[in-house]
Design a protein around this motif. Structure first.
Motif, PDB file in Angstrom:
ATOM      1  N   TYR A 215       0.842  -1.028   0.023  1.00  0.00           N
ATOM      2  CA  TYR A 215      -0.042  -0.021   0.217  1.00  0.00           C
ATOM      3  C   TYR A 215       0.864   1.135   0.007  1.00  0.00           C
ATOM      4  N   ILE A 216       0.457   2.299  -0.700  1.00  0.00           N
ATOM      5  CA  ILE A 216       0.943   3.728  -0.530  1.00  0.00           C
ATOM      6  C   ILE A 216      -0.063   4.483  -0.323  1.00  0.00           C
ATOM      7  N   ILE A 217      -0.095   5.392   0.681  1.00  0.00           N
ATOM      8  CA  ILE A 217      -0.908   6.417   0.981  1.00  0.00           C
ATOM      9  C   ILE A 217      -0.382   7.805   0.873  1.00  0.00           C
ATOM     10  N   THR A 218      -0.685   8.764   0.233  1.00  0.00           N
ATOM     11  CA  THR A 218       0.019  10.183  -0.027  1.00  0.00           C
ATOM     12  C   THR A 218      -1.107  11.011  -0.285  1.00  0.00           C
ATOM     13  N   THR A 219      -0.504  12.322  -0.537  1.00  0.00           N
ATOM     14  CA  THR A 219      -1.492  13.501  -0.859  1.00  0.00           C
ATOM     15  C   THR A 219      -0.883  13.827  -2.401  1.00  0.00           C
ATOM     16  N   ALA A 220      -2.095  14.249  -3.207  1.00  0.00           N
ATOM     17  CA  ALA A 220      -1.810  14.891  -4.467  1.00  0.00           C
ATOM     18  C   ALA A 220      -2.169  16.419  -4.312  1.00  0.00           C
ATOM     19  N   VAL A 221      -1.504  17.223  -3.718  1.00  0.00           N
ATOM     20  CA  VAL A 221      -1.698  18.696  -3.297  1.00  0.00           C
ATOM     21  C   VAL A 221      -2.112  19.373  -4.488  1.00  0.00           C
TER      22      VAL A 221
END
Length: 549
Positions: free
Chosen positions: A129-135
């Motif tokens: 899993y990768i969790i992140t933000t696309a600002v």
């Protein structure tokens, strides 16, 4: 007897010709990058920091069996989310990119320091899993893969989860949680006042549990001291404690890593009395600064390590190599983790873990020389483009790379014909051979921090031969600082930039082997993060653009 087509037929015929055949082009035969600093050889029984030199910020790490996987922020560059793997925490190689296709995300029109912030990578029950933000490009999301080399899924967006820097924590019982940075409850009490929040996540659907949001940390370790920018949270369940580690102080010279713990996620987290567990803010003259955004990992043998970002400045707080990935052993004292004692510098030489191959080159050592003859069918993983995954403007064939101009300048917000490789050393030499340029085209080397701060050493065809010029872009203002003529338009030219901490020198070598400097020495500080702002490092790039008719 000659026959002439009517005008309408000519227009129709032109419309049928493939665009690639009528557009101007520029061709490069090779690119070469070499470190020019005197980095010492690692001492016997050690390896060296940084383990990933150059613009590889916000590292997060996980393990499957005896293989480690690490991911970094990539902001508005594509492909995004570079993934590295290692069997010993010392020798790393790039496995791929998690963002590798247009269906996943787009960064069209964004500034370079927007886009992907502070990812977390985790492995659980056969799935990564990768969790992140696309600002400014959709917010927080999760992607998954069975193999970190890819393919990775399209994002599952998390509209309920605001802010940035999400962490995925999967507890021993299989329950999953997202911790993240967001606005504090109520009105902020001061500039930089943020909070860390927690959601429960349904792991099978990747949907947050409604109404499960709760506050973990308000402000930081001690809100009465007005701590700023609590962010980059990671949660671990170790023995009978839940640990929460976060970055605090802002991702610059005041950066630090702090830690909290609790017996139960339904109870408040207690801050460690000896926080921070990592910082260099008490060492303003250090060769390594801005440490923080750490993540922890345990080896199969039970040892603990921490990866984190740091910078290598020159001339105060200027640095062009960006936020880089470092690693140090992590120790435990009375149930609390420790990365580096207060006041100690980040060591460059780190003791090798047991049973690690001593004569195998590391990623950092291999990064000291990069040469590309463009023999592959497409650009390799070292090459980054701006904003989106469309690369119709680049092709590789017959051991050459061809760029088709898209825009008249790198200053514009649209994606340009640009491929860049990270600057990984304070001193370096980079060269490219331009073998062909069409009329109304300029092509060459770019030292690129962002669209508003960069240098362009270009060449173009002019009426009386070939022109070589140096362009400086400072705060969006374009200045041609030098220009010279070469007589022969048909021959290859070699363009070179040499960097030495705070200076850059540009030169051209003609087909006869004659080398001339183009303009005076230029300030490398122009393309430092300190001057240009943002969160990325400099790239050495290849670029082609339209010129005026």
């Amino acid at each position: 007897m000659a026959r002439f087509l009517p005008h309408k037929a000519i227009v129709l015929l032109a419309a049928l010709i493939p665009v690639a055949q009528v557009q101007a082009k520029a061709t490069f035969e090779w690119f070469d990058y070499k470190a020019a600093d005197s980095t010492p050889v690692a001492e016997k029984g050690t390896f060296q920091n940084p383990i990933l030199p150059g613009f590889y910020p916000d590292p997060s790490i996980t393990r499957k069996d005896d293989t480690y996987f690490l991911v970094n922020s990539s902001f508005a560059y594509t492909p995004g989310l570079p993934i590295f793997k290692s069997n010993d925490l010392v020798h790393w190689e790039q496995a791929g990119h998690a963002l590798h296709k247009a269906s996943q995300v787009t960064f069209d029109g964004l500034g370079i320091s927007r886009g992907i912030f502070a990812p977390t990578i985790r492995y659980h029950d056969g799935l990564f899993y990768i969790i992140t933000t696309a600002v400014d490009a959709g917010g927080n999301f999760i992607i998954t893969a069975k193999d970190p080399a890819g393919p990775w899924s399209d994002p599952v967006w998390l509209p309920e989860v605001g802010g940035i820097d999400p962490d995925l924590f999967i507890d021993d019982d299989g329950r999953a949680y997202i911790a993240h940075n967001d606005a504090p409850p109520g009105e902020p009490l001061y500039d930089g006042h943020r909070a860390v929040w927690l959601w429960e996540l349904e792991l099978d659907t990747l949907k947050v549990v409604p109404d499960s949001r709760k506050l973990l940390i308000n402000g930081g370790v001690d809100i009465s001291s007005e701590p700023v920018w609590i962010e980059g949270p990671h949660i671990y369940h170790i023995n009978d404690w839940y640990y929460l580690t976060c970055a605090e102080g802002g991702t610059s010279v005041n950066h630090s890593q702090v830690v909290f713990r609790t017996r139960n996620l339904d109870e408040p987290f207690e801050p460690y009395k000896n926080n921070p567990i990592l910082t260099q803010r008490d060492r303003p003259e250090s060769n390594v600064t801005s440490t923080g955004h750490a993540d922890f990992i345990q080896t199969p043998q039970g040892e603990w390590w921490s990866v984190f970002l740091a910078t290598r400045p020159y001339q105060g707080n200027h640095y062009n190599t960006g936020r880089e990935t470092f690693i140090l052993p992590l120790s435990w004292d009375n149930g609390w983790p420790h990365i580096l004692p207060a006041g100690e510098p980040v060591p460059v030489n780190v003791p090798l873990p047991e049973a690690v191959a001593k004569n195998k080159p590391t990623f950092a050592e291999k990064s000291r020389h990069f040469h590309d003859d463009f023999e592959a069918q497409e650009p390799g993983p070292q090459w980054l483009a701006l904003n989106n995954f469309n690369r119709e403007w680049v092709s590789q064939a017959d051991s050459a790379l061809t760029l088709t101009p898209v825009t008249p300048s790198l200053v514009v917000a649209e994606q340009s014909a640009f491929l860049g490789k990270r600057q990984q050393h304070l001193s370096f030499n980079a060269s490219a051979q331009v073998s062909h340029i069409d009329a109304n085209t300029a092509a060459g080397l770019v030292v690129f921090q962002n669209r508003r701060y960069h240098y362009f050493l270009g060449t173009e065809i002019v009426a009386d031969g070939r022109s070589v010029f140096l362009e400086k872009v400072a705060d969006g203002q374009v200045t041609r600082v030098a220009q010279m003529r070469l007589d022969d338009t048909r021959q290859r030219v070699e363009l070179t930039v040499s960097g030495d901490q705070d200076t850059l020198r540009f030169s051209v070598t003609d087909h006869k082997g004659n080398t001339q400097q183009v303009g005076d020495e230029q300030a490398a500080t122009l393309v430092s993060t300190q001057t240009a702002g943002g969160f990325v490092g400099a790239l050495i790039g290849l670029h082609a653009r339209h010129t005026e008719q």
